[in-house]
Design a protein around this motif. Structure first.
Motif, PDB file in Angstrom:
ATOM      1  N   SER A  69      72.230  45.058  42.069  1.00 26.59           N
ATOM      2  CA  SER A  69      72.256  46.094  43.110  1.00 26.59           C
ATOM      3  C   SER A  69      71.773  45.564  44.458  1.00 26.59           C
ATOM      4  N   GLY A  70      71.328  44.303  44.485  1.00 27.07           N
ATOM      5  CA  GLY A  70      70.851  43.722  45.744  1.00 27.07           C
ATOM      6  C   GLY A  70      69.475  44.203  46.149  1.00 27.07           C
ATOM      7  N   ASP A  71      68.741  44.795  45.221  1.00 27.07           N
ATOM      8  CA  ASP A  71      67.386  45.278  45.518  1.00 27.07           C
ATOM      9  C   ASP A  71      66.392  44.141  45.271  1.00 27.07           C
ATOM     10  N   PHE A  72      66.464  43.137  46.134  1.00 30.52           N
ATOM     11  CA  PHE A  72      65.662  41.932  45.947  1.00 30.52           C
ATOM     12  C   PHE A  72      64.169  42.180  46.154  1.00 30.52           C
ATOM     13  N   SER A  73      63.819  43.169  46.961  1.00 23.35           N
ATOM     14  CA  SER A  73      62.405  43.499  47.144  1.00 23.35           C
ATOM     15  C   SER A  73      61.805  44.031  45.845  1.00 23.35           C
ATOM     16  N   ALA A  74      62.512  44.932  45.177  1.00 27.88           N
ATOM     17  CA  ALA A  74      62.043  45.455  43.884  1.00 27.88           C
ATOM     18  C   ALA A  74      62.058  44.344  42.836  1.00 27.88           C
ATOM     19  N   TRP A  75      63.063  43.465  42.891  1.00 32.49           N
ATOM     20  CA  TRP A  75      63.124  42.326  41.967  1.00 32.49           C
ATOM     21  C   TRP A  75      61.884  41.455  42.139  1.00 32.49           C
ATOM     22  N   LEU A  76      61.501  41.176  43.366  1.00 33.70           N
ATOM     23  CA  LEU A  76      60.327  40.346  43.630  1.00 33.70           C
ATOM     24  C   LEU A  76      59.057  40.985  43.063  1.00 33.70           C
ATOM     25  N   GLU A  77      58.987  42.306  43.069  1.00 34.76           N
ATOM     26  CA  GLU A  77      57.815  43.008  42.540  1.00 34.76           C
ATOM     27  C   GLU A  77      57.653  42.815  41.035  1.00 34.76           C
ATOM     28  N   LEU A  78      58.712  42.383  40.359  1.00 37.12           N
ATOM     29  CA  LEU A  78      58.607  42.114  38.924  1.00 37.12           C
ATOM     30  C   LEU A  78      57.795  40.849  38.639  1.00 37.12           C
ATOM     31  N   TYR A  79      57.593  40.024  39.642  1.00 36.73           N
ATOM     32  CA  TYR A  79      56.872  38.766  39.471  1.00 36.73           C
ATOM     33  C   TYR A  79      55.372  38.962  39.620  1.00 36.73           C
ATOM     34  N   ALA A  80      54.626  38.271  38.776  1.00 38.26           N
ATOM     35  CA  ALA A  80      53.172  38.224  38.926  1.00 38.26           C
ATOM     36  C   ALA A  80      52.864  37.444  40.202  1.00 38.26           C
ATOM     37  N   PRO A  81      51.687  37.655  40.796  1.00 37.83           N
ATOM     38  CA  PRO A  81      51.338  36.915  42.018  1.00 37.83           C
ATOM     39  C   PRO A  81      51.413  35.393  41.838  1.00 37.83           C
ATOM     40  N   ASP A  82      51.221  34.919  40.613  1.00 32.79           N
ATOM     41  CA  ASP A  82      51.321  33.476  40.357  1.00 32.79           C
ATOM     42  C   ASP A  82      52.644  33.125  39.669  1.00 32.79           C
TER      43      ASP A  82
END
Length: 160
Positions: free
Chosen positions: A23-36
């Motif tokens: 869907s191109g929601d790369f901001s929400a995709w990035l939120e799936l990542y842990a800070p490390d």
């Protein structure tokens, strides 16, 4: 948690990740990542070292954040028009949390990317180290092993 419940939760998480990319929601995709969290695409089949052997992509959370930010910049001419993708995941295998608390998952994938009347197909295996968080997970490591790693690859402009 029983095996079937864990399998279901991990599958749902991986399908959500694929949907966010499609869907191109790369901001929400990035939120799936842990800070490390790390996104790694080795350049060679069976590559075990990401630090002393060149990789196609090896990005930590701050660099992934920059990548996502650049996807939306007007200067990103290589992304005009923005590529569209369809991800298909199968053969999802889940390993319960080990001593480190991480849940490990593997899946085969096909990613079809379409941009400017050109279609590219990427396929291989994805491996995840998932950190349980609440009712879901955060990605500590996503490793994308392309079937044709080590060969000549087309330009990879967006994550998959």
């Amino acid at each position: 948690m029983d095996d079937a419940t864990l399998q279901n939760k991990v599958e749902k998480f991986l399908f959500t990740e694929a949907r966010l990319l499609d869907s191109g929601d790369f901001s929400a995709w990035l939120e799936l990542y842990a800070p490390d969290g790390i996104y790694w695409m080795p350049s060679q089949p069976g590559q075990t070292d990401a630090k002393t052997v060149a990789s196609i992509i090896y990005e930590d959370h701050p660099i992934l954040s920059i990548r996502v930010q650049r996807l939306f910049e007007a200067r990103a001419l290589v992304l005009t028009p923005m590529p569209e993708t369809v991800h298909m995941l199968s053969n999802i295998e889940v390993e319960d949390a080990g001593e480190d608390g991480l849940v490990r998952a593997e899946a085969t994938f096909i990613c079809i990317q379409y941009q400017a009347n050109e279609q590219k197909i990427f396929s291989g295996r994805q491996r995840f180290d998932l950190l349980p968080e609440g009712d879901s997970f955060r990605i500590r490591l996503k490793r994308v092993d392309l079937l044709n790693a080590g060969g000549t690859l087309p330009l990879i402009t967006i994550p998959f």
